[in-house]
Design a protein around this motif. Sequence first.
Motif, PDB file in Angstrom:
ATOM      1  N   ILE A 194       1.545  -7.184   1.682  1.00  0.00           N
ATOM      2  CA  ILE A 194       1.242  -6.241   2.754  1.00  0.00           C
ATOM      3  C   ILE A 194       1.373  -7.010   4.059  1.00  0.00           C
ATOM      4  N   GLY A 195       2.010  -6.416   5.076  1.00  0.00           N
ATOM      5  CA  GLY A 195       2.235  -7.153   6.308  1.00  0.00           C
ATOM      6  C   GLY A 195       1.996  -6.338   7.566  1.00  0.00           C
ATOM      7  N   THR A 225       1.238 -11.321  10.282  1.00  0.00           N
ATOM      8  CA  THR A 225       0.120 -11.472   9.349  1.00  0.00           C
ATOM      9  C   THR A 225       0.507 -10.811   8.033  1.00  0.00           C
ATOM     10  N   GLY A 226       0.209 -11.483   6.938  1.00  0.00           N
ATOM     11  CA  GLY A 226       0.522 -10.915   5.625  1.00  0.00           C
ATOM     12  C   GLY A 226      -0.551 -11.227   4.608  1.00  0.00           C
ATOM     13  N   SER A 329       9.809  -9.399   2.755  1.00  0.00           N
ATOM     14  CA  SER A 329       9.025  -8.225   2.360  1.00  0.00           C
ATOM     15  C   SER A 329       7.793  -8.052   3.230  1.00  0.00           C
ATOM     16  N   VAL A 330       7.195  -9.159   3.699  1.00  0.00           N
ATOM     17  CA  VAL A 330       6.081  -9.051   4.646  1.00  0.00           C
ATOM     18  C   VAL A 330       6.552  -8.337   5.906  1.00  0.00           C
ATOM     19  N   THR A 336       7.166  -0.728   7.893  1.00  0.00           N
ATOM     20  CA  THR A 336       7.030   0.562   7.208  1.00  0.00           C
ATOM     21  C   THR A 336       5.583   0.991   7.030  1.00  0.00           C
ATOM     22  N   GLY A 337       4.655   0.036   7.138  1.00  0.00           N
ATOM     23  CA  GLY A 337       3.250   0.341   6.922  1.00  0.00           C
ATOM     24  C   GLY A 337       2.890   0.524   5.455  1.00  0.00           C
ATOM     25  N   GLN A 338       3.764   0.062   4.550  1.00  0.00           N
ATOM     26  CA  GLN A 338       3.509   0.212   3.126  1.00  0.00           C
ATOM     27  C   GLN A 338       3.596  -1.134   2.421  1.00  0.00           C
ATOM     28  N   ALA A 339       2.827  -1.271   1.334  1.00  0.00           N
ATOM     29  CA  ALA A 339       2.933  -2.465   0.506  1.00  0.00           C
ATOM     30  C   ALA A 339       4.320  -2.531  -0.114  1.00  0.00           C
TER      31      ALA A 339
END
Length: 362
Positions: A194-195, A225-226, A329-330, A336-339
């Motif tokens: 998640i980032g 931040t992740g 991916s972070v 995107t606001g998604q995991a």
Amino acid sequence: MNIGIVGCGNIIAQYVATLPALDALRLVAVADLDLDRAEAVAAGLPGVRALSVPELMDDAEVDLVLNLTIPAAHAQVALAAIAAGKHVYGEKPLAATTAEGGEVLAAAAAAGVMVGSAPDTVLGTGTQTARRAIDDGLIGRPISATATMVCPGHERWHPNPDFYYVPGGGPLLDMGPYYVSALVTLLGPVASVIGAASHTRTERTIGTGPRAGENIPVSTDTHVTGVLIHESGALSTLVMSFDAVATQSANIEVHGETGSLIVPDPNHFDGDVLLRQLGGPAWEVLPVSGGYVDSGRGFGVQDLALTEPGQEPRAGGKLAFHALEIMESVLQSAHTGQAVAITSTCERPAAVPLTQPAVVAH
């Protein structure tokens, strides 16, 4: 193993200081798009030839290409070396994108050559002593970790910092490989992330060198931040910033059910590892118990040279690709606001026993 270096920028000085002392390696050639720069480097290295990049790729004496180009060129140079039948070890990150990184690994597998990648700092006594402490159960079952890198930006000291502020750069892609590779070495591979990210300025001012005072554009996130969810269930929190001034946080902390570790800066090879156990009165410095002693940039190349055929180097392409996908991916999650699930994995690299490498001056 005979080494040819492509890219004669700032980082080459650290490698050429180390390579002559490693008994499994021999530096034979250097190349750069600017041949004058390659000739200037070769002039200070007896027996080392200055070549053009195509000449180095075609040189039968070169067994491995050490790729010290800017991140945007990492994949292109690596693929050219692999096409020439040479092993590759590159500066971090493995490539500017996971798509390019995947091409590099697929080409190497098809050609039967090995791929390695910085950072090899994880092979030093700092991270490896912490790894030994975790493996020996000194903190019990690992629960979480934090990794923090805060600075006001590399344009303050680097004379040509442009590549730090374009996609493939930024604090996460530039400094994150040290921290993410260390976290995977300590806690194993990551399953999802998640980032969140931001950047405070649209341009930066170069602070040193012939371009001092010149403004350069910023087109990538400069504060990231992740949260990394490891396959083991441990959670790592990552903070990477080119926007803030300083921090008193430890570079890396690892917390377990019965103890906590402070791990030294993963941008360095050594440093004290501190342990505080449940019920203990104070932090204690652990004796050095793992890693290559007195190591420097290039030890990962030697580790690759000593790797048995068919085996993965400790600072290998699979770890570098996994770290690259985690970082990419972070940023994807931040936008995107998604995991984001991590599709790759890697073996937790084998621990490095406490090792004083044999050295010989070539």
